[in-house]
Design an enzyme around this catalytic site. Structure first.
Site, mmCIF file in Angstrom:
data_model
loop_
_atom_site.group_PDB
_atom_site.id
_atom_site.type_symbol
_atom_site.label_atom_id
_atom_site.label_comp_id
_atom_site.label_asym_id
_atom_site.label_seq_id
_atom_site.Cartn_x
_atom_site.Cartn_y
_atom_site.Cartn_z
ATOM 1 N N LEU A 232 30.955 29.104 25.340
ATOM 2 C CA LEU A 232 29.852 29.536 26.193
ATOM 3 C C LEU A 232 28.761 28.477 26.323
ATOM 4 O O LEU A 232 28.147 28.332 27.370
ATOM 5 C CB LEU A 232 29.234 30.830 25.649
ATOM 6 C CG LEU A 232 30.115 32.084 25.673
ATOM 7 C CD1 LEU A 232 29.410 33.248 25.009
ATOM 8 C CD2 LEU A 232 30.504 32.448 27.099
ATOM 9 N N GLY B 27 24.930 23.497 17.007
ATOM 10 C CA GLY B 27 25.613 24.775 17.125
ATOM 11 C C GLY B 27 26.402 24.879 18.410
ATOM 12 O O GLY B 27 26.200 24.116 19.355
ATOM 13 N N ASP C 137 11.673 29.052 22.028
ATOM 14 C CA ASP C 137 12.562 28.474 23.041
ATOM 15 C C ASP C 137 12.684 29.410 24.242
ATOM 16 O O ASP C 137 13.780 29.700 24.709
ATOM 17 C CB ASP C 137 13.941 28.178 22.449
ATOM 18 C CG ASP C 137 14.714 27.149 23.288
ATOM 19 O OD1 ASP C 137 14.091 26.501 24.152
ATOM 20 O OD2 ASP C 137 15.929 27.009 23.079
#
Length: 543
Positions: free
Chosen positions: A49, A55, A198
């Site tokens: 995704l 990460g 964020d």
């Protein structure tokens, strides 16, 4: 696009896509187990995704759930090479520890908040996984976080294909996200506060079917001690273009408010934020885009964007109160009060005489509108009910309905035309269609693909928006074909997906006839369109 059955989550795997039939397979390229197992459940990653510095996220299947539904698996892997060649071993060790804490903190925040609002993904699992060594990679210990999968599209995707947001849509974004930030900022572990750090359009997803805005990616969430300014305790996370000047040193709740306002400016203008913010963190968006929103909303956004944290709103609750007082431009205040006097947005009552005059004018306008457009009164309409497809709608008695033959060469089932159109090929028509879709197709995927197809074929998209069709999520787009300079053909197209089928209603016509009958379509035919459960009768019934 067909995705592989399994997707390897090992960083740097040379061939992560695997098409296997084994019950407990390993990656054919690197030997990594393709089924991730924790003490609670087993997960089958199926496609990537997104990817960041440390990460990567994957869509996966929860093999232990009854319906084997989707989830999101997020893997943390800290490659020493990415910690910075200019840092000392001690600094690298401190940075690695801070990143690991942030990942664990994300799990804690999701566990604490995810089930409270419906606008933060729920945490399903958090575990470590040991994989067999591969090549020179002997560091085979990975951390995984598993969370709720949100079916929908990011606001950044909406911005890309439909253009800038209106003032009312920005107010909706604020009214949905500010309460979520208020909740995040209330999280307090051992005297520390939580900040998301964020906020950006790509981290806000509009959930399909509910239109709720869901805030995702809590990897940057930081718990801070008031007054803390130790750089070792404030690792730089987030996206610089949306970040305020203080991010990377000390952060506050107003840090998130700044990023949310910056996101709203981008949604309003579609502009690169670097073009409307100078080196001194001063914003020129109001000068470049004058009148794009009301002064009240612009003042709120500017206060959220102040370079000095102490001069911003100090809490999400403060912004919520300010936004409640904003009435979008060109939007009248509605009231359900049956009193003969009403209150305007400024709180002043209108004189009764003015209301009576307005009501009289409205009645005259409606009367003239009905005469000009030949719209029959509501009792004098026909109703189309097709038990075979579940399609139902009403249309003016003066319009003509044609039932199309169902065959391999057309998806159209019905065509509606004004009676006068029989004498002129330039008059508009409504086409109603039904077609089968692949099992994996969703409203979001189809809409994105179709809008891109329109652009690729040279059509000009005038407006596009999500709508509700008979309590089901749908979409509407208005576009124009101007390839022929001698004529302009307009389309108003609406669609929804139900039980694996695509239902589309298309109104098409050349000017000036398109505009002549557009009000009838928008105000009478479209609102009556329903999709009911299909029955077995093969013939439509006309009343």
């Amino acid at each position: 696009m067909n995705y592989p059955t399994y997707y390897c989550t090992r960083p740097g795997c040379p061939q992560p896509e695997n098409h296997l039939e084994d019950n407990d397979p390993n990656c054919q390229a690197c030997g990594m187990p393709l089924i991730l197992s924790s003490s609670k459940r087993r997960y089958q990653p199926i496609k990537p995704l997104g990817k960041g510095g440390f990460g990567e996220t994957f869509q996966a299947i929860n093999l232990e759930s009854l319906n084997q539904g989707y989830c999101v698996v997020k893997r943390l892997y800290i490659n020493p090479k990415n910690l910075g060649a200019d840092k000392t071993p001690e600094q690298k060790a401190a940075l690695k520890q801070a990143i690991e804490k942030a990942f664990k903190r994300e799990a804690r925040v999701l566990e604490y908040l995810g089930d409270q609002t419906g606008q933060i993904p729920s945490l399903y699992d958090y575990f470590h996984f040991t994989a067999p060594p591969f090549g020179q990679n002997t560091d085979s210990e990975y951390q995984y976080l598993v969370q709720q999968y949100i079916e929908g599209e990011e606001l950044s995707q909406e911005l890309e294909y439909r253009g800038r947001f209106s003032e009312s849509e920005i107010i909706d974004v604020l009214q949905q996200i500010l309460p979520v930030l208020k909740l995040i900022h209330s999280v307090n572990y051992d005297g520390t506060l939580s900040i998301h750090r964020d906020i950006k359009p790509s981290n806000i997803i509009r959930e399909q079917g509910t239109n709720k805005l869901v805030l995702i990616d809590f990897g940057a969430v930081k718990q801070i001690m008031p007054g803390e300014n130790d750089p070792q305790k404030s690792v730089v996370f987030g996206t610089p273009i949306y970040a305020p000047p203080e991010q990377g040193r000390i952060v506050y709740p107003s840090t998130d408010l700044y990023a949310l306002a910056a996101s709203c400016i981008q949604l309003l203008t579609t502009d690169n934020l670097d073009n409307i913010r100078n080196y001194a963190n001063q914003w020129q968006w109001r000068n470049k885009y004058p009148g794009i929103v009301s002064d009240k909303l612009a003042d709120i956004l500017d206060k959220m964007l102040h370079p000095q944290p102490e001069n911003r709103y100090q809490s999400a609750a403060d912004v919520i109160k300010a936004v409640e007082k904003v009435t979008p431009q060109n939007q009248e205040t509605n009231s359900n009060n049956d009193d003969q006097t009403q209150t305007t947005a400024t709180g002043k009552q209108r004189p009764l005489k003015l209301l009576i005059s307005s009501a009289t004018a409205v009645m005259m306008a409606v009367f003239i509108y009905i005469i000009v457009n030949r719209i029959p009164p509501s009792p004098h309409v026909k109703i189309l009910k097709d038990p075979d497809t579940g399609i139902e709608l009403s249309y003016p008695q003066s319009w003509n309905l044609v039932t199309k033959n169902k065959n391999l060469f057309t998806k159209d089932r019905f065509e509606l035309t004004p009676t006068d159109s029989l004498n002129s090929p330039d008059f508009p028509s409504i086409f109603i269609s039904q077609e089968e879709l692949p099992p994996e197709e969703t409203l979001t995927k189809y809409t994105n693909s179709y809008l891109q197809q329109l652009k690729d074929n040279g059509y000009t998209i005038d407006t596009s928006q999500q709508i509700i069709i008979n309590q089901r999520p749908g979409y509407q787009v208005v576009y124009t074909n101007k390839q022929d300079p001698n004529k302009s053909v307009h389309y108003l197209e609406t669609w929804t997906i139900y039980c694996g089928k695509l239902y589309t209603l298309t109104y098409k016509g050349e000017e000036p006839f398109y505009s002549q009958f557009a009000p009838t379509v928008k105000e009478h035919i479209l609102p009556s369109w329903k999709i009911n459960l299909p029955a077995t009768s093969p013939r439509p019934v006309i009343f």
